[in-house]
Design a protein around this motif. Structure first.
Motif, short mmCIF file in Angstrom:
data_model
loop_
_atom_site.label_atom_id
_atom_site.label_comp_id
_atom_site.label_asym_id
_atom_site.label_seq_id
_atom_site.Cartn_x
_atom_site.Cartn_y
_atom_site.Cartn_z
N ALA A 166 0.83 -1.21 0.00
CA ALA A 166 0.00 0.00 0.00
C ALA A 166 0.86 1.25 0.00
CB ALA A 166 -0.93 -0.01 1.21
N TYR A 167 2.03 1.16 0.61
CA TYR A 167 2.92 2.32 0.71
C TYR A 167 3.39 2.83 -0.65
CZ TYR A 167 6.41 -1.38 0.07
OH TYR A 167 7.12 -2.45 -0.41
N ALA A 168 3.33 1.98 -1.68
CA ALA A 168 3.77 2.38 -3.03
C ALA A 168 2.65 3.01 -3.85
CB ALA A 168 4.34 1.17 -3.75
N VAL A 169 1.46 3.07 -3.27
CA VAL A 169 0.27 3.57 -3.96
C VAL A 169 -0.13 4.91 -3.35
CG1 VAL A 169 -2.16 3.08 -4.48
CG2 VAL A 169 -0.48 1.21 -4.46
N PRO A 170 -0.49 5.89 -4.18
CA PRO A 170 -0.94 7.18 -3.61
C PRO A 170 -2.15 6.97 -2.69
CG PRO A 170 -0.63 7.35 -6.00
CD PRO A 170 -0.53 5.90 -5.65
N LEU A 194 2.08 -0.91 5.26
CA LEU A 194 3.03 0.19 5.38
C LEU A 194 4.23 -0.29 6.17
CD1 LEU A 194 0.95 2.17 4.21
CD2 LEU A 194 1.58 3.76 6.03
N ILE A 195 5.41 -0.02 5.68
CA ILE A 195 6.63 -0.48 6.34
C ILE A 195 7.26 0.65 7.14
CG2 ILE A 195 8.93 -1.47 5.96
CD1 ILE A 195 7.76 -2.90 3.50
N HIS A 196 7.22 1.85 6.60
CA HIS A 196 7.80 3.00 7.27
C HIS A 196 7.02 4.24 6.85
CE1 HIS A 196 9.49 3.31 3.28
NE2 HIS A 196 10.17 2.19 3.48
N GLY A 197 7.38 5.38 7.41
CA GLY A 197 6.72 6.62 7.04
C GLY A 197 5.78 7.11 8.12
N ASP A 198 4.95 8.07 7.75
CA ASP A 198 4.03 8.71 8.69
C ASP A 198 2.71 7.93 8.68
OD1 ASP A 198 2.33 10.35 10.13
OD2 ASP A 198 3.12 12.21 9.28
N TYR A 199 2.63 6.93 9.57
CA TYR A 199 1.45 6.06 9.59
C TYR A 199 0.15 6.84 9.82
CZ TYR A 199 4.64 1.99 10.11
OH TYR A 199 5.60 1.03 9.93
N PRO A 200 0.08 7.71 10.84
CA PRO A 200 -1.19 8.41 11.07
C PRO A 200 -1.64 9.25 9.88
CG PRO A 200 0.21 8.60 13.00
CD PRO A 200 1.05 8.02 11.90
N ALA A 201 -0.69 9.93 9.23
CA ALA A 201 -1.04 10.76 8.08
C ALA A 201 -1.55 9.90 6.94
CB ALA A 201 0.17 11.58 7.63
N TYR A 202 -0.90 8.74 6.71
CA TYR A 202 -1.35 7.87 5.63
C TYR A 202 -2.76 7.34 5.92
CZ TYR A 202 -0.84 4.84 1.59
OH TYR A 202 -1.01 4.25 0.36
N LEU A 203 -3.02 6.98 7.16
CA LEU A 203 -4.36 6.51 7.52
C LEU A 203 -5.39 7.59 7.24
CD1 LEU A 203 -3.68 4.55 10.82
CD2 LEU A 203 -4.92 3.66 8.84
N ARG A 204 -5.10 8.80 7.63
CA ARG A 204 -6.08 9.88 7.44
C ARG A 204 -6.30 10.18 5.96
NH1 ARG A 204 -3.62 11.85 12.39
NH2 ARG A 204 -2.00 12.91 11.19
N GLU A 205 -5.22 10.16 5.18
CA GLU A 205 -5.35 10.52 3.76
C GLU A 205 -5.96 9.40 2.93
OE1 GLU A 205 -1.52 11.78 2.36
OE2 GLU A 205 -1.21 13.05 4.15
N SER A 206 -5.71 8.16 3.32
CA SER A 206 -6.14 7.01 2.50
C SER A 206 -7.56 6.56 2.80
CB SER A 206 -5.19 5.83 2.72
OG SER A 206 -5.30 5.37 4.06
N GLY A 207 -8.05 6.87 3.99
CA GLY A 207 -9.36 6.37 4.37
C GLY A 207 -9.35 4.91 4.79
N LEU A 208 -8.15 4.29 4.88
CA LEU A 208 -8.06 2.90 5.34
C LEU A 208 -8.37 2.83 6.83
CD1 LEU A 208 -4.80 1.77 3.48
CD2 LEU A 208 -7.17 1.44 2.75
N ASP A 209 -8.77 1.65 7.28
CA ASP A 209 -9.05 1.44 8.70
C ASP A 209 -7.79 1.16 9.49
OD1 ASP A 209 -12.05 1.33 8.48
OD2 ASP A 209 -11.55 -0.37 7.20
N SER A 210 -6.75 0.68 8.81
CA SER A 210 -5.64 0.06 9.51
C SER A 210 -4.39 0.09 8.65
CB SER A 210 -6.03 -1.39 9.84
OG SER A 210 -4.95 -2.14 10.34
N ILE A 211 -3.24 -0.03 9.31
CA ILE A 211 -1.97 -0.25 8.61
C ILE A 211 -1.21 -1.35 9.36
CG2 ILE A 211 -1.66 1.98 7.47
CD1 ILE A 211 0.08 1.20 10.77
#
Length: 411
Positions: A166-170, A194-211
């Motif tokens: 998922a980390y490789a997808v916008p 997601l392996i690294h990065g800003d997990y909370p920001a990705y969750l908020r931007e992606s609309g996913l429930d979980s990482i």
């Protein structure tokens, strides 16, 4: 989304390895997995997290047809039988959706792929893997395809999706996809790798429930090996921020990493790792075989995953006697979590901390558990208030006094 995911504890299986189909021809092998569902339920899990099950060229992550079951595992009827068998036991099924890339044998128009040049073979590949061709997530037809695939298998009885790479997808792509899928399947649950990065920001931007909570995974084994529990506490602080944004999938092992029993320098610390996993917030996932203290080292070479993706025996009686104490420890810790369902959204902080001893308190409104970790060579009596507390799990009969290389959960 329904709150069923708040009560999910997953058993993660890599089907091509588990059933022995990886290096073999077509066969009806899902039955082998059905034969282990009672074993999983008896451990305490109620979710079956499956690795790739769709037709692929080799290891499952090089998909050639998202609508067809891998013939090495079976066919549609076999899959339906698995879903029915799981459902009859109260077990939900999550599928692995490989939507960042596909195998070379995947049939699609040229404009579905990302390109590096004008030639027919000038396609972008995923992280240097020539057999994995990258999809173009700005292409509306790719989005339509992913939505169709997700809906198709949710219609067929699955409950959620793990989104590979998922980390490789916008993140905007996932938001568009899951918004459309949720209009038809409002209870579906989506976790992104997601392996690294800003997990909370990705969750908020992606609309996913979980990482996938790799940061906590790394901190657990690394802090135990280095006798540096400050690293664990730092990761747990970050974990609290992630819990504000979603429900992370937590784990100490999966199909892509060296097994926890092999990763730990001191096997006596396996219980410590599990105590942390089951007393911190998130949706815990247990990788098949870890509950039997399986060993296996991931290697960076062709076939380097095979050691951590093994064939499971025909039946539980065929397992080594060596692994059953670890299975029973999983049972007890899952039972503890079931008795304290608030732990799913708990926040965990330290009450006292040294390099080798940590008192971790997990709280939610009106609830509290304390997990004591001692990775030192001598007994430790923690300077904490234990009035009214008793030892729920772990070592030592006196609350707050933990033997060398032992742990306690107090409540």
């Amino acid at each position: 989304m329904s709150n069923w995911a708040d009560h999910a504890i997953w058993w993660h299986v890599y089907p091509l390895g588990f059933t022995g189909g990886l290096h073999r021809g077509p066969g009806h092998r899902f039955g082998h997995l059905i034969d282990w569902l009672d074993y999983a339920v008896e451990m305490g899990v109620n979710g079956l997290q499956l690795g790739p099950v769709f037709a692929s060229g080799t290891h499952g992550y090089d998909t050639v047809d998202h609508f067809r079951i891998d013939p090495r595992l079976g066919d549609d009827a076999d899959f339906d039988e698995l879903i029915a068998a799981a459902g009859s036991r109260g077990v939900r099924v999550m599928l692995d959706g490989v939507f960042n890339h596909v195998g070379r044998g995947f049939s699609a128009p040229r404009h579905w792929f990302r390109h590096t040049g004008p030639g027919p073979d000038d396609v972008e590949v995923f992280e240097g893997h020539d057999a994995l061709v990258a999809l173009d997530h700005d292409e509306p037809e790719v989005l339509d395809h992913v939505v169709r695939v997700m809906n198709h298998w949710l219609d067929r009885g699955v409950s959620g999706w793990r989104l590979d790479a998922a980390y490789a997808v916008p993140p905007r792509f996932w938001r568009a996809a899951v918004d459309r899928v949720r209009s038809r399947h409002p209870e579906a649950w989506f976790t992104g790798e997601l392996i690294h990065g800003d997990y909370p920001a990705y969750l908020r931007e992606s609309g996913l429930d979980s990482i996938t909570q790799y940061e906590l995974w790394k901190a657990i084994w690394s802090s135990l090996n280095d006798r540096n529990l400050f690293e664990l506490v730092w990761a747990l602080e970050r974990h609290g921020e992630i819990l504000e944004a979603g429900l992370p999938l937590t784990f100490v092992g999966n199909h892509d990493v060296t097994r926890i029993a092999s990763r730990l320098d001191d096997v006596r610390h396996l219980g410590h790792a599990l105590a942390v996993l089951f007393t911190t917030g998130g949706a815990p996932s247990i990788y098949y075989g870890d509950e039997q203290a399986y060993r296996g080292v991931k290697q960076d070479r062709a076939g380097g995953d095979d050691d951590v993706r093994p064939l499971f025996p025909a039946k539980p009686e065929d397992l080594s006697a060596y692994g059953w104490p670890t299975y029973r420890l999983h049972q007890r810790l899952i039972g503890l979590r079931r008795r304290h369902p608030w732990l799913t959204h708990a926040r965990t902080k330290s009450l006292s901390l040294t390099n080798t001893a940590a008192a971790l308190v997990s709280t939610a409104p009106g609830n509290r558990l304390i997990t004591l970790l001692n990775v030192g060579d001598t007994e430790t009596t923690f300077d904490i208030d234990v009035a009214g507390l008793r030892v729920l799990e772990g070592d030592g009969a006196t609350p707050g006094t933990v033997p060398a290389h032992a742990w306690q959960i107090l409540g």
